[in-house]
Design a protein around this motif. Structure first.
Motif, PDB file in Angstrom:
ATOM      1  N   THR A 195      -7.618   3.278   3.043  1.00 62.70           N
ATOM      2  CA  THR A 195      -6.209   3.038   2.761  1.00 62.70           C
ATOM      3  C   THR A 195      -5.482   2.504   3.988  1.00 62.70           C
ATOM      4  O   THR A 195      -5.813   2.839   5.133  1.00 62.70           O
ATOM      5  CB  THR A 195      -5.493   4.321   2.303  1.00 62.70           C
ATOM      6  OG1 THR A 195      -5.496   5.279   3.385  1.00 62.70           O
ATOM      7  CG2 THR A 195      -6.182   4.927   1.095  1.00 62.70           C
ATOM      8  N   SER A 197      -1.399   0.121   4.861  1.00 59.81           N
ATOM      9  CA  SER A 197      -0.257  -0.581   4.294  1.00 59.81           C
ATOM     10  C   SER A 197      -0.648  -2.024   3.979  1.00 59.81           C
ATOM     11  O   SER A 197      -1.680  -2.521   4.435  1.00 59.81           O
ATOM     12  CB  SER A 197       0.924  -0.556   5.265  1.00 59.81           C
ATOM     13  OG  SER A 197       0.567  -1.180   6.487  1.00 59.81           O
ATOM     14  N   THR A 198       0.195  -2.703   3.228  1.00 56.43           N
ATOM     15  CA  THR A 198      -0.114  -4.038   2.707  1.00 56.43           C
ATOM     16  C   THR A 198      -0.592  -4.996   3.783  1.00 56.43           C
ATOM     17  O   THR A 198      -1.605  -5.687   3.620  1.00 56.43           O
ATOM     18  CB  THR A 198       1.132  -4.627   2.013  1.00 56.43           C
ATOM     19  OG1 THR A 198       1.666  -3.653   1.108  1.00 56.43           O
ATOM     20  CG2 THR A 198       0.783  -5.890   1.249  1.00 56.43           C
ATOM     21  N   LEU A 201      -4.420  -4.714   5.208  1.00 53.89           N
ATOM     22  CA  LEU A 201      -5.599  -4.724   4.333  1.00 53.89           C
ATOM     23  C   LEU A 201      -6.675  -5.690   4.828  1.00 53.89           C
ATOM     24  O   LEU A 201      -7.869  -5.411   4.717  1.00 53.89           O
ATOM     25  CB  LEU A 201      -5.197  -5.064   2.897  1.00 53.89           C
ATOM     26  CG  LEU A 201      -4.248  -4.063   2.217  1.00 53.89           C
ATOM     27  CD1 LEU A 201      -3.959  -4.501   0.785  1.00 53.89           C
ATOM     28  CD2 LEU A 201      -4.816  -2.645   2.231  1.00 53.89           C
ATOM     29  N   ASP A 214      -4.088  -0.380  -0.858  1.00 55.81           N
ATOM     30  CA  ASP A 214      -2.697  -0.408  -0.386  1.00 55.81           C
ATOM     31  C   ASP A 214      -2.022   0.889  -0.826  1.00 55.81           C
ATOM     32  O   ASP A 214      -1.695   1.066  -1.995  1.00 55.81           O
ATOM     33  CB  ASP A 214      -1.981  -1.626  -0.980  1.00 55.81           C
ATOM     34  CG  ASP A 214      -0.575  -1.804  -0.423  1.00 55.81           C
ATOM     35  OD1 ASP A 214      -0.021  -0.826   0.124  1.00 55.81           O
ATOM     36  OD2 ASP A 214      -0.033  -2.918  -0.557  1.00 55.81           O
TER      37      ASP A 214
END
Length: 322
Positions: A195, A197-198, A201, A214
């Motif tokens: 995992t 944040s956007t 990635l 995300d």
């Protein structure tokens, strides 16, 4: 004792010091006249070239571990990379001039050293150090020890092995970036999910994650797939327990831990770094440095402020230490 020429090792040095607990922005001060530490028979004296910061540094400064901490004043800093300038009489693995790196504190929270790595010189036991991989800069080497050793020990405790799947919570952080790489390239995981944040990635993919997630858009509790191992690097074991297979393992480095998750604190060992040296020198496992750094030695307080903001990607490094 074997030593560098005595006139090349000063009696006083510059170091960052705090003499009371509190926020680093309030209590951390530069002192230009700290005594260079004396070494014991099993230690070496290191001329520090680079150091990296870890959350444990500012949590320690806040007094989170004061019941088991060493007496103040404290020079913070766990991770070090530098050059050996003096060796104790019992030291056999290192000699003057060797380039070394390591996590200075064998036990992170119980009597950690009063003299850390945010200083021009520091002392370290032979057993917690390793020779710096030849292909890595001091900056890169300084970023590794605590994070990569933590990643490795957690994967061992979780009994990850070839063919098993793993979910990493917090894949873009200092520890998470190494969990992904070690799981994939050292432990032989069949699938690595992680995992972030956007905007992070792509980093996860570059490190070897098969399934970048995300967390701003996906709830891991709702994933249809369950995993053999969940490694929680952010403190979300309440969610992790819903993502693990029945009979699977959950490890975390941030408490409290929701059963059956287990929390652990690293025992620092140079032998782990030596074991990982072929992967580092072969380029299969790489340091991940935050793009805002490295920070100059004069900007240590600013570096801590950035780390404390929880925005760092990979590791925050201080370099050069003059």
């Amino acid at each position: 004792m074997a030593a560098a020429p005595s006139d090349s090792i000063p009696s006083l040095m510059g170091a960052w010091v705090y003499s009371e607990y509190g926020k680093t922005s309030d209590v951390l001060k530069f002192d230009p006249s700290v005594a260079v530490p004396e070494i014991k028979e099993d230690q070496v004296l290191i001329k520090v070239v680079a150091a990296s910061l870890n959350p444990v540094d500012f949590k320690r400064a806040l007094g989170y571990f004061k019941d088991t901490d060493s007496p103040l004043p404290t020079v913070p800093g766990y991770d070090v990379a530098g050059v050996v300038v003096k060796v104790g009489s019992q030291v056999t693995k290192f000699k003057v001039g060797d380039e070394v790196y390591g996590d200075l504190n064998e036990t992170a929270l119980v009597n950690p050293k009063r003299f850390g790595s945010l200083a021009q010189y520091t002392a370290a036991e032979e057993r917690i150090l390793a020779h710096k991989p030849k292909n890595l800069s001091f900056i890169e080497a300084a970023s590794l020890p605590l994070a990569i050793e933590t990643a490795y020990e957690g994967l061992e405790r979780a009994e990850l092995s070839a063919g098993k799947s793993i979910l990493v919570l917090g894949g873009a952080g200092g520890v998470g970036t190494h969990i992904i790489q070690l799981a994939k390239h050292v432990f032989g995981a069949s699938k690595v999910a992680a995992t972030a944040s956007t905007r992070k990635l792509d980093l996860l993919r570059s490190l070897g994650a098969d399934l970048p997630i995300d967390y701003t858009k996906v709830n891991i509790e709702d994933l249809p797939e369950k995993f053999d191992v969940v490694y929680d690097a952010v403190g979300e074991t309440d969610k992790a327990v819903k993502a693990v297979k029945e009979g699977g393992k959950i490890v975390t480095i941030v408490g409290p831990a929701t059963p059956p998750a287990i929390i652990f604190v690293l025992t620092s060992r140079g032998s782990i770094l030596e074991k990982l040296k072929p992967y580092l020198e072969g380029g299969k496992v790489k340091p991940v440095l935050d793009p805002t750094g490295p920070y100059p030695f004069s900007k240590v307080v600013e570096a801590f402020g950035y780390l404390e903001s929880s925005r760092a990607t990979g590791k925050v490094v201080v370099y050069p230490i003059p």
